[in-house]
Design an enzyme around this catalytic site. Structure first.
Site, PDB file in Angstrom:
ATOM      1  N   CYS A  89      41.742  28.329  52.740  1.00  0.00           N
ATOM      2  CA  CYS A  89      41.663  28.090  51.295  1.00  0.00           C
ATOM      3  C   CYS A  89      40.314  27.548  50.852  1.00  0.00           C
ATOM      4  O   CYS A  89      40.064  27.393  49.654  1.00  0.00           O
ATOM      5  CB  CYS A  89      42.782  27.157  50.864  1.00  0.00           C
ATOM      6  SG  CYS A  89      44.418  27.823  51.236  1.00  0.00           S
ATOM      7  N   THR A 111      47.400  22.640  59.964  1.00  0.00           N
ATOM      8  CA  THR A 111      47.850  22.841  58.584  1.00  0.00           C
ATOM      9  C   THR A 111      47.887  21.558  57.752  1.00  0.00           C
ATOM     10  O   THR A 111      47.665  21.603  56.545  1.00  0.00           O
ATOM     11  CB  THR A 111      49.246  23.497  58.534  1.00  0.00           C
ATOM     12  OG1 THR A 111      50.179  22.688  59.280  1.00  0.00           O
ATOM     13  CG2 THR A 111      49.206  24.901  59.134  1.00  0.00           C
ATOM     14  N   HIS A 155      41.337  19.583  44.612  1.00  0.00           N
ATOM     15  CA  HIS A 155      42.030  20.669  45.296  1.00  0.00           C
ATOM     16  C   HIS A 155      43.477  20.717  44.805  1.00  0.00           C
ATOM     17  O   HIS A 155      44.004  21.784  44.548  1.00  0.00           O
ATOM     18  CB  HIS A 155      41.963  20.460  46.806  1.00  0.00           C
ATOM     19  CG  HIS A 155      42.478  21.607  47.609  1.00  0.00           C
ATOM     20  ND1 HIS A 155      41.961  22.880  47.504  1.00  0.00           N
ATOM     21  CD2 HIS A 155      43.479  21.680  48.536  1.00  0.00           C
ATOM     22  CE1 HIS A 155      42.622  23.693  48.334  1.00  0.00           C
ATOM     23  NE2 HIS A 155      43.537  22.993  48.960  1.00  0.00           N
ATOM     24  N   THR A 166      51.240  19.831  46.916  1.00  0.00           N
ATOM     25  CA  THR A 166      51.990  19.579  48.148  1.00  0.00           C
ATOM     26  C   THR A 166      52.085  18.069  48.372  1.00  0.00           C
ATOM     27  O   THR A 166      51.213  17.315  47.941  1.00  0.00           O
ATOM     28  CB  THR A 166      51.323  20.232  49.372  1.00  0.00           C
ATOM     29  OG1 THR A 166      49.993  19.728  49.517  1.00  0.00           O
ATOM     30  CG2 THR A 166      51.276  21.742  49.223  1.00  0.00           C
ATOM     31  N   GLU A 205      44.111  13.566  49.327  1.00  0.00           N
ATOM     32  CA  GLU A 205      42.935  13.722  48.478  1.00  0.00           C
ATOM     33  C   GLU A 205      42.721  12.505  47.588  1.00  0.00           C
ATOM     34  O   GLU A 205      41.586  12.034  47.429  1.00  0.00           O
ATOM     35  CB  GLU A 205      43.053  14.982  47.621  1.00  0.00           C
ATOM     36  CG  GLU A 205      41.806  15.249  46.802  1.00  0.00           C
ATOM     37  CD  GLU A 205      41.807  16.587  46.087  1.00  0.00           C
ATOM     38  OE1 GLU A 205      40.738  16.977  45.566  1.00  0.00           O
ATOM     39  OE2 GLU A 205      42.865  17.248  46.041  1.00  0.00           O
ATOM     40  N   LYS A 242      45.071  24.127  39.447  1.00  0.00           N
ATOM     41  CA  LYS A 242      46.137  24.858  40.140  1.00  0.00           C
ATOM     42  C   LYS A 242      47.495  24.653  39.464  1.00  0.00           C
ATOM     43  O   LYS A 242      48.421  25.426  39.695  1.00  0.00           O
ATOM     44  CB  LYS A 242      46.232  24.414  41.606  1.00  0.00           C
ATOM     45  CG  LYS A 242      45.116  24.918  42.505  1.00  0.00           C
ATOM     46  CD  LYS A 242      45.382  24.551  43.957  1.00  0.00           C
ATOM     47  CE  LYS A 242      44.268  25.035  44.875  1.00  0.00           C
ATOM     48  NZ  LYS A 242      43.032  24.252  44.722  1.00  0.00           N
ATOM     49  N   HIS A 291      47.927  28.538  43.400  1.00  0.00           N
ATOM     50  CA  HIS A 291      46.929  28.413  44.463  1.00  0.00           C
ATOM     51  C   HIS A 291      46.479  29.798  44.901  1.00  0.00           C
ATOM     52  O   HIS A 291      47.257  30.565  45.458  1.00  0.00           O
ATOM     53  CB  HIS A 291      47.546  27.655  45.636  1.00  0.00           C
ATOM     54  CG  HIS A 291      46.562  27.238  46.692  1.00  0.00           C
ATOM     55  ND1 HIS A 291      45.222  27.542  46.630  1.00  0.00           N
ATOM     56  CD2 HIS A 291      46.733  26.537  47.853  1.00  0.00           C
ATOM     57  CE1 HIS A 291      44.618  27.058  47.693  1.00  0.00           C
ATOM     58  NE2 HIS A 291      45.503  26.445  48.440  1.00  0.00           N
ATOM     59  N   PHE A 348      43.511  25.256  55.553  1.00  0.00           N
ATOM     60  CA  PHE A 348      44.173  25.143  56.853  1.00  0.00           C
ATOM     61  C   PHE A 348      43.109  25.204  57.946  1.00  0.00           C
ATOM     62  O   PHE A 348      42.183  26.008  57.889  1.00  0.00           O
ATOM     63  CB  PHE A 348      45.158  26.297  57.053  1.00  0.00           C
ATOM     64  CG  PHE A 348      46.479  26.128  56.340  1.00  0.00           C
ATOM     65  CD1 PHE A 348      46.777  24.996  55.615  1.00  0.00           C
ATOM     66  CD2 PHE A 348      47.441  27.123  56.427  1.00  0.00           C
ATOM     67  CE1 PHE A 348      47.995  24.844  54.975  1.00  0.00           C
ATOM     68  CE2 PHE A 348      48.671  26.991  55.795  1.00  0.00           C
ATOM     69  CZ  PHE A 348      48.954  25.852  55.072  1.00  0.00           C
TER      70      PHE A 348
END
Length: 420
Positions: free
Chosen positions: A166, A273, A306, A310, A317, A338, A343, A404
């Site tokens: 990403c 991940t 970002h 999630t 972050e 996003k 995403h 990832f």
């Protein structure tokens, strides 16, 4: 070593789930438009997630002949369209340029996934000995879009792809920036595209428990920093930036959007991940970009995070931003676009770079939509620009992108004083 060259942005182009061109994209961003809708590309009955941020009203027949479509996965189609808009937007006349000094670095996290999926399905279920298309291999390659763009314009400068999940398109922008800094190119066409809303794409991310399953409330499913977030929403599209050496841009009287002030890159060295829980790699990348730019931490006005929506990613972050900026964090508008686009995986950095650059000129910061109640683990005093755009003059905008594998990229954009 000669003094490093200054690098500016002189062209922008995009095709996104909330706008099929730059103008539409920006209007949708500042109006807080969600691009999430039920998936139309395939039957989702067997899938946990039944929605995504697809492109709207996109018809390849308008832009590409049937013959061209045989060679172009949607991933490449989107890249060609975004780059075409950016080239037009920049008003570059390639016939007057040294084409060996103009290159293309294009990226994708996954590449021609639909082509791969359909071709193997046809082979397995053909009924008789099937034949693969001669375009099967080139159509799925991640670097092929860069090749198509360079062929279209006859560009003989550096030409390749970057792949870092990403963070891919952010790495493409950074590499392009460095080539111009070092005097290896005058102009670079750079960005990324992705077209992973396919059966294997959705199924694969569902298996990772990465996607939101808020099927009954898909419009608000992408909710970065919210206490009820449950995963990201898959998006598709492309973004393109034209980067140019400053004096070259001035000599042709180019329209300059912003200057790249500094860049930072790092690796988490933690997990394939999951992000480092304390944001260690993010901290390194952000500090490197700020040091590279030669500015003080309190000069940063805006961070396009970002912010994937999630559980682990958003927390890591925010922790990193707090550790980098300390008390100055409360003076920064942080947002996650996003929340609107979903995403875009490898293309995320390119469209979010655009969403970081335009506020410098337009004096408007797009919102983080769907932020109803901030996660209790996040400082509630942080300004995430919730639900509504705000008017604000800013001079420094940071764009964060992570992938990832623990890939972290931070790009710092500066409002440029063209007199200097």
């Amino acid at each position: 070593m000669n003094k490093l060259k200054r690098v500016v942005v002189t062209g922008l182009g995009s095709i996104t789930p909330i706008g099929n061109n730059l103008k539409e994209y920006w209007i949708s961003l500042i109006n807080g438009k969600s691009g999430a809708e039920p998936i139309t590309y395939f039957d989702t009955k067997k899938y946990k997630t039944k929605f995504a941020c697809e492109l709207k009203n996109y018809d390849p027949n308008i832009f590409f002949s049937k013959k061209e479509q045989k060679k172009l996965d949607p991933c490449a189609q989107y890249g060609i369209l975004a780059s075409s808009e950016a080239v037009k937007n920049s008003e570059i006349n390639f016939s007057k340029e040294k084409r060996e000094r103009i290159g293309v670095i294009w990226s994708s996290g996954i590449g021609g996934l639909l082509n791969l999926e359909e071709s193997i399905s046809d082979y397995v279920n053909g009924g008789r000995f099937p034949k693969f298309s001669p375009f099967f291999i080139p159509k799925m390659l991640i670097d092929i879009t860069a090749g198509f763009i360079s062929i279209k314009y006859g560009l003989h400068g550096p030409n390749y792809a970057t792949v870092s999940a990403c963070a891919s398109s952010s790495n493409a922008i950074v590499d392009s920036y460095h080539l111009i800094c070092l005097g290896k190119a005058d102009i670079m066409v750079t960005g990324g595209s992705e077209a992973a809303i396919t059966q294997s794409g959705v199924g694969g991310f569902n298996a990772l428990h990465a996607l939101s399953t808020r099927n009954e409330d898909y419009k608000t499913a992408s909710r970065p920093f919210d206490k009820d977030r449950d995963g990201f929403v898959l998006g598709e599209g492309a973004g393109c930036l034209i980067l140019e050496e400053y004096k070259h841009a001035k000599n042709r009287n180019a329209n300059i959007y912003a200057e790249i002030g500094g860049v930072g890159m790092s690796g988490d060295a933690y997990h394939i991940t999951a992000p480092h829980p304390e944001g260690k790699g993010i901290i390194i990348a952000m500090k490197a970009a700020i040091k590279d730019a030669g500015i003080e931490y309190q000069e940063v006005n805006h961070i396009n995070s970002h912010g994937t929506s999630t559980i682990l990613g958003d927390l890591a972050e925010v922790k990193a931003i707090q550790k980098v900026f300390h008390e100055n964090i409360y003076n920064i508008n942080i947002n996650s676009t996003k929340s609107m686009t979903g995403h875009l995986l490898g293309a995320a950095g390119s469209i979010e770079a655009i969403a970081s650059i335009l506020p410098l000129r337009e004096k408007i910061i797009p919102p983080t939509i769907n932020l109803f109640q901030i996660d209790k683990k996040i400082d509630s005093k942080i300004n995430f620009t919730p639900n509504n755009a705000i008017k604000k003059e800013i001079k420094i905008s940071i764009c964060n992108t992570f992938g990832f594998g623990g890939h972290n990229v931070c790009i710092l954009f500066k409002k440029i004083d063209v007199k200097k």
